[in-house]
Enzyme design. Structure first.
Site, PDB file in Angstrom:
ATOM      1  N   HIS A 104      22.168 -29.065   3.867  1.00 10.17           N
ATOM      2  CA  HIS A 104      21.019 -28.151   3.813  1.00 10.17           C
ATOM      3  C   HIS A 104      19.924 -28.519   4.812  1.00 10.17           C
ATOM      4  CE1 HIS A 104      18.931 -24.830   2.275  1.00 10.17           C
ATOM      5  NE2 HIS A 104      19.110 -25.004   0.991  1.00 10.17           N
ATOM      6  N   ASP A 150      20.988 -23.070   6.125  1.00  8.56           N
ATOM      7  CA  ASP A 150      20.362 -22.458   4.965  1.00  8.56           C
ATOM      8  C   ASP A 150      21.389 -21.604   4.216  1.00  8.56           C
ATOM      9  OD1 ASP A 150      17.890 -23.583   5.622  1.00  8.56           O
ATOM     10  OD2 ASP A 150      17.435 -21.929   6.987  1.00  8.56           O
TER      11      ASP A 150
END
Length: 465
Positions: free
Chosen positions: A442, A446
């Site tokens: 992450h 995204d």
């Protein structure tokens, strides 16, 4: 002149290896490039071949020894030729360096002694009232501090158990009792002090004022609390499985990956009808060409199409920035059974056709399970696919293979009823479905990017020509 056999450097970052098994014994004839021994590193187990033909004159180290690269481990030559008495190490420039100390064979771990049966703990007042129910350690400690015989304390707990409230009420009654007065009996207690009566009834202020003030008893001398009984040790039969170099490497790599990347997983379901139809039509033709077709090449081609559409998934995190690769080196997780798993890398996978991928995948998987991979074949991947569905798993959340930023998991393809939208309305149909997961870093990707990538994979598979 005898030929030295040294511990090879099996990879750029590999500086030592462990002798797993000698395939030849001293005195045996060896041909050039014939397998001589098996060496294990933290990445792979491979065979070391003889650099020349001759007789194996001397083996300097037995199995189980871990040595640095360049260490002399054996000598080849003609029978009777002199060989060094002690091993040495060959430096990067070819110079001979004496070994400071000879590594010793690791001693096997001693077998654990059979556990002795635990002895029963001595009964103490902290554990049980005489002939009565058990009491809590808190009650036992307070009773010991005040020197109270718990058999004289009426209990209101289950089965007559003395609670902390019962004990504190008893201590309060002792404090209010005049010096020299006989011990208070239950029948002599006023109704508001009777145990087990629910809500305590308290006398009025006038009654309390009319009652003579009792003399304060002398402060009791505190005594040390009795020791609580030690809980008996829970002994269970067990077996210790020694950790292999591969298992240690897997453990360290998985822990490091979870500490390095914030893992997030997204799940998609895919209708494999078109892929399965193509597979059934072409499987026999591929086998005639010497290629065993599986579903893995389809997933590789779909992943490459998505990587080209969303290059950020084909990247890694660096302090200077996100490094996006322009090549597609696909890692394929291969299970080695109880030993663990290895991830061979199919380089430039985008250059292969479907039948080419089938051949390449078959070759990598077979050599991985035969422990014949070269160290460079398990390095340099940019994206990894793990097909956990071959063992029946529907979907999973794989751990990222560092330093990559994503890994795609493939579940079991199974038929099940699904609802299809048609111009005539919704219909129920049986379709071969599969769950695909993408676990991603992450820091780099995204959720919207990950879902877009998986949507491309899904569209490629569902619209297979």
């Amino acid at each position: 002149m005898p030929t030295p056999v040294v511990m090879p450097q099996l990879g750029e970052s590999v500086v030592e290896g462990k002798i797993v098994r000698w395939l030849k014994r001293e005195g045996e004839q060896v041909q050039r490039f014939e397998p001589l021994l098996e060496v294990e590193t933290d990445k792979v187990t491979t065979e070391v071949t003889a650099p020349d033909e001759g007789t194996l004159l001397r083996i300097y180290f037995p199995e189980g020894i871990t040595l640095k690269a360049g260490t002399l481990i054996a000598m080849l030559g003609k029978p009777g030729e002199p060989v060094p008495e002690r091993p040495y190490r060959i430096g990067h420039g070819g110079e001979i360096e004496p070994l400071e100390e000879i590594p010793a064979v690791p001693a096997p771990a001693p077998a654990p002694a059979p556990p002795s049966p635990p002895s029963a703990p001595e009964p103490t007042p902290a554990a049980r009232r005489e002939g009565g129910p058990r009491i809590s350690p808190v009650v036992a400690k307070i009773a010991a501090e005040y020197g109270i015989d718990l058999s004289r304390v009426p209990g209101t707990g289950e089965g007559g158990r003395v609670t902390k409230k019962d004990l504190m009420a008893y201590i309060e009654r002792m404090r209010l009792q005049p010096v020299g007065a006989p011990a208070v009996q239950e029948a002599e207690l006023p109704p508001w002090e009777q145990p087990g009566t629910g809500e305590l009834f308290r006398p009025t202020e006038e009654v309390l004022q009319a009652a003579p003030a009792p003399a304060a008893p002398p402060a009791p001398t505190p005594t040390p609390p009795p020791p609580l009984p030690a809980a008996p040790a829970l002994e269970m039969p067990f077996e210790v499985i020694p950790l292999t170099s591969m298992r240690r490497a897997i453990a360290e790599h998985m822990v490091r990956s979870k500490h390095t990347s914030p893992h997030v997983t997204t799940v998609f379901e895919v209708d494999m009808s078109r892929v399965m139809a193509h597979y059934e039509v072409h499987r026999a033709a591929f086998e005639r060409e010497g290629a065993r077709l599986t579903l893995t090449p389809y997933f590789i081609m779909a992943a490459i199409a998505a990587l080209k559409a969303y290059p950020i998934v084909n990247s890694t995190w660096t302090d200077e920035g996100i490094r996006v690769y322009k090549v597609y080196h696909i890692g394929l997780a291969v299970s080695l059974g109880d030993e663990g798993l290895v991830v061979p890398v199919l380089r430039n996978a985008d250059a292969y056709s479907l039948i080419g991928l089938a051949r390449a995948v078959q070759d990598l998987v077979e050599r991985a399970r035969q422990r014949r991979l070269k160290p460079e074949e398990i390095q340099g991947g940019t994206f990894t696919i793990t097909n956990h569905g071959i063992s029946g798993s529907l979907f999973a959340t794989p751990i990222i293979h560092q330093p990559q930023c994503a890994i795609m998991g493939v579940g079991r393809v199974h038929k099940r009823p699904v609802v299809l939208e048609t111009p005539q309305g919704d219909v129920l149909a049986i379709r071969p479905m599969v769950y695909l997961t993408l676990t991603f870093d992450h820091r780099i990707i995204d959720g919207a990017q990950a879902d877009a990538f998986m949507s491309k994979v899904k569209a490629t598979l569902e619209n297979w020509a």
